[in-house]
Design an enzyme around this catalytic site. Structure first.
Site, short mmCIF file in Angstrom:
data_model
loop_
_atom_site.label_atom_id
_atom_site.label_comp_id
_atom_site.label_asym_id
_atom_site.label_seq_id
_atom_site.Cartn_x
_atom_site.Cartn_y
_atom_site.Cartn_z
N HIS A 119 -35.49 -44.66 -14.23
CA HIS A 119 -36.34 -44.76 -13.04
C HIS A 119 -37.16 -43.47 -12.82
CE1 HIS A 119 -37.98 -45.14 -9.12
NE2 HIS A 119 -37.44 -43.96 -8.84
N GLY A 127 -43.99 -18.95 -18.90
CA GLY A 127 -43.50 -18.00 -17.90
C GLY A 127 -43.56 -18.53 -16.48
N ASP A 175 -44.32 -30.62 -18.98
CA ASP A 175 -42.98 -31.10 -19.30
C ASP A 175 -42.06 -30.50 -18.27
OD1 ASP A 175 -42.87 -28.28 -20.54
OD2 ASP A 175 -40.81 -28.98 -20.62
N CYS A 188 -35.31 -50.67 -11.12
CA CYS A 188 -35.77 -51.18 -9.82
C CYS A 188 -35.93 -52.71 -9.83
CB CYS A 188 -37.06 -50.49 -9.41
SG CYS A 188 -36.81 -48.76 -9.03
N CYS A 191 -41.81 -49.67 -7.72
CA CYS A 191 -41.62 -49.22 -9.10
C CYS A 191 -41.36 -50.40 -10.02
CB CYS A 191 -40.46 -48.23 -9.16
SG CYS A 191 -40.08 -47.70 -10.84
N ASP A 212 -40.84 -26.75 -28.72
CA ASP A 212 -41.10 -25.41 -28.21
C ASP A 212 -40.69 -24.41 -29.29
OD1 ASP A 212 -38.40 -25.39 -28.19
OD2 ASP A 212 -38.18 -25.16 -26.04
N GLY A 245 -38.54 -21.98 -29.10
CA GLY A 245 -37.19 -21.44 -28.99
C GLY A 245 -37.15 -20.18 -28.15
N GLY A 246 -38.32 -19.60 -27.90
CA GLY A 246 -38.37 -18.34 -27.15
C GLY A 246 -37.71 -18.45 -25.79
N CYS A 249 -39.96 -50.33 -12.98
CA CYS A 249 -38.98 -50.04 -14.04
C CYS A 249 -37.84 -51.05 -14.03
CB CYS A 249 -38.46 -48.61 -13.93
SG CYS A 249 -37.06 -48.38 -12.82
ZN LIG Z 1 -37.81 -47.63 -10.80
#
Ligand SMILES: [Zn+2]
Length: 379
Positions: free
Chosen positions: A343, A224, A274, A317, A312, A95, A97-98, A314
């Site tokens: 996760h 914004g 993001d 999990c 999930c 970004d 920095g603003g 991951c």
């Molecule tokens: Zn997970």
């Protein structure tokens, strides 16, 4: 010729959603995409190996303000740029920095061509100009740079919002002109995105878009947002802005959103997002699952031997129970933050992959309906 190119692969016939690929010097990024936030050149609690091999994140976001103050862009340049410094071979967006200057630091003065601020670390005085923040991000070697903008707080008067928007437009022109000059003598490839401001005023958003589109940048961001406004307003500002941005360029909604909001932004033509929510909420004990939110400290999980989310894939999990995670959280163990972050980020990245898949299959409207019905039920 743009140095970062965007290819649209499928367009939803009923909403504004599209699926595409963003080609960067550090790999191709399938869109729509969620970018994990690595404020201090680290996604808190995860290693770069976790991010790349386990989560398959293709792009992360780092914060110019923080890295400029510490360890400093010249040091990062000396050490071979941000990719090498943090050992991250994939794409990085920084970004401008603003946002941090306006939200974290002590602002001393905003002039026509600069913002003068005090570091939140030690009070030292610094100056950001549209040109200097481009130079800082080029020193990092970021794949995607963002132009300096002024992000006013919410609510703000129409008059102030207009002044801030016009300043953002002038700064965008200065940043883009400087950037084009700098990259002609560089071997590395980059892209610069401009940021639409205008607070919650549709007329200002439109005016800002019209001016920024003239510059024909590599991509456009809608800034914004997530400054305390009600959600319908954020979505309306995206709609108003998106309609005026070039269809063939990537659009990035900055700092959004909750899991059930991700498809809402995509439905309004957004390709990139993001947010600190998945990682910050993970550390605070809020886990996002396919069945809604799990607040891990609740006593009901004390003896729960099931995974956080049975759907999930991951590592967390696959390996650990809710009872164990609750124990780690209650004991203040650092492993908790790492497992929980992994996760939540997997959940966000999987949602985006699901959205992308549905667009490619021509089934995004059904997907969106399904998410809306589910979130109405949970509420
Ligand atoms: Zn997970």
């Amino acid at each position: 010729m743009p140095q970062i190119t965007f290819e649209i692969q499928a367009i939803c016939p009923t909403t504004r959603a599209r699926a595409g690929v963003l080609h960067t010097p550090h790999g191709d990024i399938e869109t729509p995409v969620f970018m994990p936030v690595g404020t201090q050149a680290t996604v808190k609690g995860l290693s770069q190996r976790d991010l790349a091999e386990e989560l398959d994140a293709r792009i992360i976001l780092c914060n110019t303000y923080h890295l400029y103050l510490r360890p400093g862009h010249e040091l990062i340049r000396q050490l071979g740029g941000l990719h090498r410094f943090m050992s991250w071979p994939r794409a990085i967006l920084t970004d401008s920095g603003g946002f941090q200057v306006f939200s974290l630091s002590g602002i001393r003065k905003i002039t026509e061509d600069a913002v003068i601020f005090n570091s939140h670390l030690n009070g030292d005085s610094h100056v950001f100009t549209p040109q200097s923040t481009v130079d800082v991000q080029l020193a990092f070697g970021s794949d995607i740079l963002m132009a300096l903008d002024e992000c006013p707080e919410y609510p703000v008067s129409h008059e102030y919002a207009r002044q801030a928007m016009l300043r953002t437009v002038r700064w965008a022109g200065a940043a883009y002109g400087h950037y084009l000059k700098q990259i002609t003598v560089m071997e590395s490839r980059h892209g610069l995105f401009l940021i639409v401001q205008g607070s919650m005023y549709p007329d200002l958003r439109r005016e800002c878009c019209a001016a920024l589109v003239e510059l024909d940048a590599d991509g456009y961001a809608i800034g914004g947002l997530s400054v305390g406004e009600p959600r319908p307003l954020s979505l309306e500002m995206v709609e108003v802005s998106e309609a005026l941005l070039p269809r063939e360029r990537p659009r990035y909604a900055m700092g959004v959103g909750m899991p059930d909001e991700l498809p809402e932004y995509v439905a309004r033509g957004i390709d990139m997002m993001d947010c600190v929510l998945p990682s910050r909420n993970a550390r605070n004990g809020y886990l996002f699952t396919s069945q809604g939110r799990v607040i891990i400290k609740h006593a009901r999980y004390k003896d729960d031997s099931g995974p956080v989310d049975p759907d999930c894939p991951c590592y967390t999990c696959r390996t650990y129970s809710r009872a164990y995670l609750r124990h780690l959280f209650q004991a203040g163990e650092i492993l908790y933050a790492s497992l929980a972050t992994r996760h939540n980020l997997q959940r966000y990245l999987d949602i985006m992959r699901g959205i992308r898949h549905s667009i490619l299959l021509g089934k995004f409207p059904e997907y969106l309906d399904c998410v809306r019905r589910a979130s109405a039920q949970i509420e």
